[in-house]
Design a protein around this motif. Sequence first.
Motif, mmCIF file in Angstrom:
data_model
loop_
_atom_site.group_PDB
_atom_site.id
_atom_site.type_symbol
_atom_site.label_atom_id
_atom_site.label_comp_id
_atom_site.label_asym_id
_atom_site.label_seq_id
_atom_site.Cartn_x
_atom_site.Cartn_y
_atom_site.Cartn_z
ATOM 1 N N UNK A 4 -6.507 0.667 1.633
ATOM 2 C CA UNK A 4 -7.075 -0.026 2.784
ATOM 3 C C UNK A 4 -8.068 -1.095 2.340
ATOM 4 N N UNK A 5 -8.875 -0.801 1.330
ATOM 5 C CA UNK A 5 -9.890 -1.752 0.877
ATOM 6 C C UNK A 5 -9.233 -3.021 0.316
ATOM 7 N N UNK A 6 -8.186 -2.839 -0.482
ATOM 8 C CA UNK A 6 -7.559 -4.000 -1.117
ATOM 9 C C UNK A 6 -6.476 -4.628 -0.247
ATOM 10 N N UNK A 7 -6.053 -3.928 0.835
ATOM 11 C CA UNK A 7 -5.032 -4.493 1.720
ATOM 12 C C UNK A 7 -3.636 -4.429 1.144
ATOM 13 N N UNK A 8 -3.369 -3.459 0.278
ATOM 14 C CA UNK A 8 -2.049 -3.328 -0.326
ATOM 15 C C UNK A 8 -1.168 -2.414 0.522
ATOM 16 N N UNK A 9 0.107 -2.395 0.193
ATOM 17 C CA UNK A 9 1.084 -1.629 0.953
ATOM 18 C C UNK A 9 1.160 -0.201 0.401
ATOM 19 N N UNK A 10 0.785 0.817 1.198
ATOM 20 C CA UNK A 10 0.801 2.194 0.689
ATOM 21 C C UNK A 10 2.204 2.731 0.427
ATOM 22 N N UNK A 11 3.200 2.037 0.910
ATOM 23 C CA UNK A 11 4.581 2.489 0.697
ATOM 24 C C UNK A 11 5.271 1.711 -0.415
ATOM 25 N N UNK A 12 4.525 0.815 -1.030
ATOM 26 C CA UNK A 12 5.088 0.014 -2.123
ATOM 27 C C UNK A 12 4.123 0.058 -3.297
ATOM 28 N N UNK A 13 4.496 0.684 -4.408
ATOM 29 C CA UNK A 13 3.563 0.771 -5.543
ATOM 30 C C UNK A 13 3.302 -0.587 -6.195
ATOM 31 N N UNK A 14 4.123 -1.592 -5.880
ATOM 32 C CA UNK A 14 3.963 -2.920 -6.485
ATOM 33 C C UNK A 14 3.957 -3.958 -5.373
ATOM 34 N N UNK A 15 2.861 -4.007 -4.611
ATOM 35 C CA UNK A 15 2.774 -4.908 -3.456
ATOM 36 C C UNK A 15 2.951 -6.358 -3.870
ATOM 37 N N UNK A 16 2.390 -6.748 -5.022
ATOM 38 C CA UNK A 16 2.428 -8.148 -5.467
ATOM 39 C C UNK A 16 3.728 -8.507 -6.162
ATOM 40 N N UNK A 17 4.624 -7.538 -6.322
ATOM 41 C CA UNK A 17 5.916 -7.777 -6.991
ATOM 42 C C UNK A 17 5.732 -8.369 -8.385
ATOM 43 N N UNK A 18 4.827 -7.760 -9.136
ATOM 44 C CA UNK A 18 4.569 -8.211 -10.507
ATOM 45 C C UNK A 18 5.208 -7.300 -11.546
ATOM 46 N N UNK A 19 5.896 -6.264 -11.088
ATOM 47 C CA UNK A 19 6.508 -5.353 -12.031
ATOM 48 C C UNK A 19 5.528 -4.332 -12.588
ATOM 49 N N UNK A 20 4.426 -4.070 -11.875
ATOM 50 C CA UNK A 20 3.436 -3.085 -12.313
ATOM 51 C C UNK A 20 2.755 -2.506 -11.080
ATOM 52 N N UNK A 21 2.045 -1.396 -11.277
ATOM 53 C CA UNK A 21 1.396 -0.723 -10.168
ATOM 54 C C UNK A 21 0.271 -1.571 -9.583
ATOM 55 N N UNK A 22 -0.075 -1.261 -8.323
ATOM 56 C CA UNK A 22 -1.120 -2.025 -7.636
ATOM 57 C C UNK A 22 -2.444 -1.982 -8.376
ATOM 58 N N UNK A 23 -2.826 -0.807 -8.913
ATOM 59 C CA UNK A 23 -4.122 -0.716 -9.591
ATOM 60 C C UNK A 23 -4.130 -1.549 -10.868
ATOM 61 N N UNK A 24 -2.970 -1.665 -11.543
ATOM 62 C CA UNK A 24 -2.889 -2.524 -12.725
ATOM 63 C C UNK A 24 -3.087 -3.981 -12.338
ATOM 64 N N UNK A 25 -2.571 -4.363 -11.174
ATOM 65 C CA UNK A 25 -2.761 -5.748 -10.705
ATOM 66 C C UNK A 25 -4.217 -5.986 -10.352
#
Length: 936
Positions: A362-383
Amino acid sequence: MKKHKKNNIVLLWVVIELFLFSSYPVMALHIPSANEVAADLEQRYHINSASVQSIGEGLNVADGKTTPPEVMLSFSPSNPKPGEKIIAKALPSYFSNQKESLYFTWYIKHEGCEIASQGSSDYQSSCDVNDDNRVNEEDWKVEASRIIAQNGFDDRINTRGSWDKDGYRARFGGDNNLSPAYCYVHSFSNGDNYELVDSGGNDEDTSFLTGAIAPNTLSSCPSQNVACVKDYVETCSSDGEFSGGIISGLFTEYDACTDSGFDAYCNLSQCYSDPSNPGEDICTASCPLGTQPYCISDTFLDPSCTDLEGGSLSCSASGTPITYCRADQLASSTITSACEHLFPNSDSNITGNNSFGTTEEEFWGTNPRDPDTADRGQNDEATIAGLGVDGFTWNYMPGDKVGVVVEGKSIIPTKHDNASMMIMWALPKNKCDVQNIGSYQKTIKGYPVTIPTATMDINDCLEDNLVDPVEGGQPTNLEVSLEYGPDSPNNDASGRKMGDMVFVQAVSMNGDHDTSQTYYRWDVKRLNTPNKRMSLDLDDWESISVLSSFRQETEMSLLEGNNISELKFNLNVANNSNNYNAIFNNRGVGYLRIYVEVEEVFDSGLTRAGRSDVIIRVTSSSDRISLYNVDVNPNTLEMSLNDEICAEDKTCYVATGQIIGARIESDDLSNYSWEVDGSDLQCNQNMSASCQDTKQTNITFFPVVGEAGKTFDLSLVANDIDGSSREGSMGINLMRRFEIVNPYLKLIPEAGSERKVLGSYVDITGNTPPEDLVNYSENLFISTPGSGISILGEFHPEFIESDSTIKWFIDGIEQADVSTERIFFTANKSIGSVYNVSIEAAYSQPIAVRKALQEFWGVQQEKTIEEIISESVQIEIEDGDVMAKKEGVKGVFATLAANLSGEFVFLLRIILTGFVLIATAGIVFGFYPSEMKKKN
């Protein structure tokens, strides 16, 4: 690296040789001295003592010559418009790991988002992104990381709960670092590297000393101001009243001591025993960039000219040199490494701890159903941690500044006894003052090793490394160039308006907006003395485009406004015009200087502009290219000019299969170059007696080949190479334009008949329209009984008539006695009758012309076959005077009775007769209504 290996090998041999010499038996007759050993080594291995000394001196300062990691930023576009997407690209260097394993922490600062706490006048709640009642670097990082992590994802559709697994465990020094973590900061002022620790010596506890160690005359600096200053000569204006060396009676020269702005520091690599404090060390005081440390009062720094009236105030005269310093040194057991990531953190969790739950989503505004919201080929926390994120894209607004700090392993090894490399951070501007310097000792390989330390937060350096995408915020000049055509424009002085159209195109090399948003201001200047040679001096030029007479005569386009990137004007300045004498000299040569100023909006409240000009040489002539039909000798195929065609100098309409002759008459030209659409024309004496085998003359011939609708240009460049008649050798440049058409006929009523009026129009005032607004039929004529009718068959192109065989028909009967373009007959039919008149022409070039086309230009005979063209009209015989009917058509609508054909009138009569019969039957039955009812 190869050089270092070579140096190490040399030193190794020196040690081996020393060991061998020192192990001689006691019974040896002679034990060589150190000097003898060194001399023997130099002789045996060709070692130069000066070279070894140079190597040693380099090793002494090698620690200060290391290459720390760096990062450069590039922006695209370089001058963005407000709201436009802009891409910042980070280019890291001198890291030992690959870009994909580095951590890029981006941060963005908007206009007005200054560091401040709630309650301060600088505090803006809209800038407090993480809602902690203060604005600082953390807010700048959080905003940038949200943009990167969301990558356009709309968090408003976010649903509660976190089902994906998008946690990431960050490692110090990069994703692939498995070695022990030791974090360092580099000082770009002295070149030293300091290990970051939680405790250690600090600047406040560092004391600077003046005096000497032996004898012990050390004492503390008497002033709180400890500044590194530098001698230099300052020049002051003088009226001659000051004493001292006066230079040419204008200046007095003094020595003054000025603060360089750098702080003194302890050089921990040069330490000695403190005689006043046994067991403790003192170190050499140093300053960066060749400046010297002095203990000096504020009043002696940056003196005014008044302060210098008594003489020079050099550093040595006004202060005391600082020689040594004492810094606290801690045992290695008390040192705690201060390695900390600079990642942005949420309000409830630390980034990079392999925990990325609902609150972080919620804080970062990422998609909880998609581990790679930015489509960078890595997890959201790595991004969020910036793993491999070497680019940052956002919508630019004026005043935006961005920065990036890159974490990774440097190429510099630590002094620790393991495989560790210094973990460091790279900043775009390399601005990061090292704070709280100290050191600690650690036993490594049996030797005590001193490791410099610093206690500081690199976050404090982020603001100093913000970069403005437009760098400086000032617009650079627009780079503007002008292109024009034709290369050698010619003015038509005859008044026939056949001069060249000049176009000048302004091109901006570095403009950020299209031409619709760019303002252009044009000006055309002429030499104020036409008979003067061309000059570059601005005083020799004056504007002629300010004259309305010049603009009208040349039909000049608009001179200023948005999207006016091109200037056009026709060179049709007649020789009886005042403007002609203002431009051209007595040899028919003139120069026009075209100026343009281009301006565009650069930023809010800022514009940038560019200027350019070009000088165009213009020749003027009353000469013209005359065009002719061609006669071909059937025996020799030699061509000669016949009748002139297209005398009006407009577009010349021609038919395929023709041969056209062209000629220019001029007494002051001797060299000619004829071209058709850029291809040279060749004419020799086999083709015509008017041509020469060695060069082109004032006469040429060319074929017409192509489909209907094709246009082409005949151009001529002619000059007098000796320059006796025209200035220089450029001469004149003339052109005629052609268009190929399908031959056709038109029938024109000459006498005894008129075109039938189809209608006319009136303007909004209700006035009767002029003659040219009356609509006449092309194929329907009217006449009266007994009129002598004359009809002309008009050929297009007109000159093909001579190559055509003509037949006339009246009501389908050929008029064998008529074979010219005109027919005469008397209207003997009754009123309401119609004549059908038609003409048929067989058009074909003579056999000699067709042979010449094939012989000289390779045009095959099937391209020049006979072509049949025809046209017909109807002539209605009506009662009354034709001209009277024509003048009687008035009013808003066309007079239908005057426009209807005989067939249509007959049909109308049948319809009206039917209506009359039906109406009559109704009237009759109306007289017998009772009889009708009885029958029903």
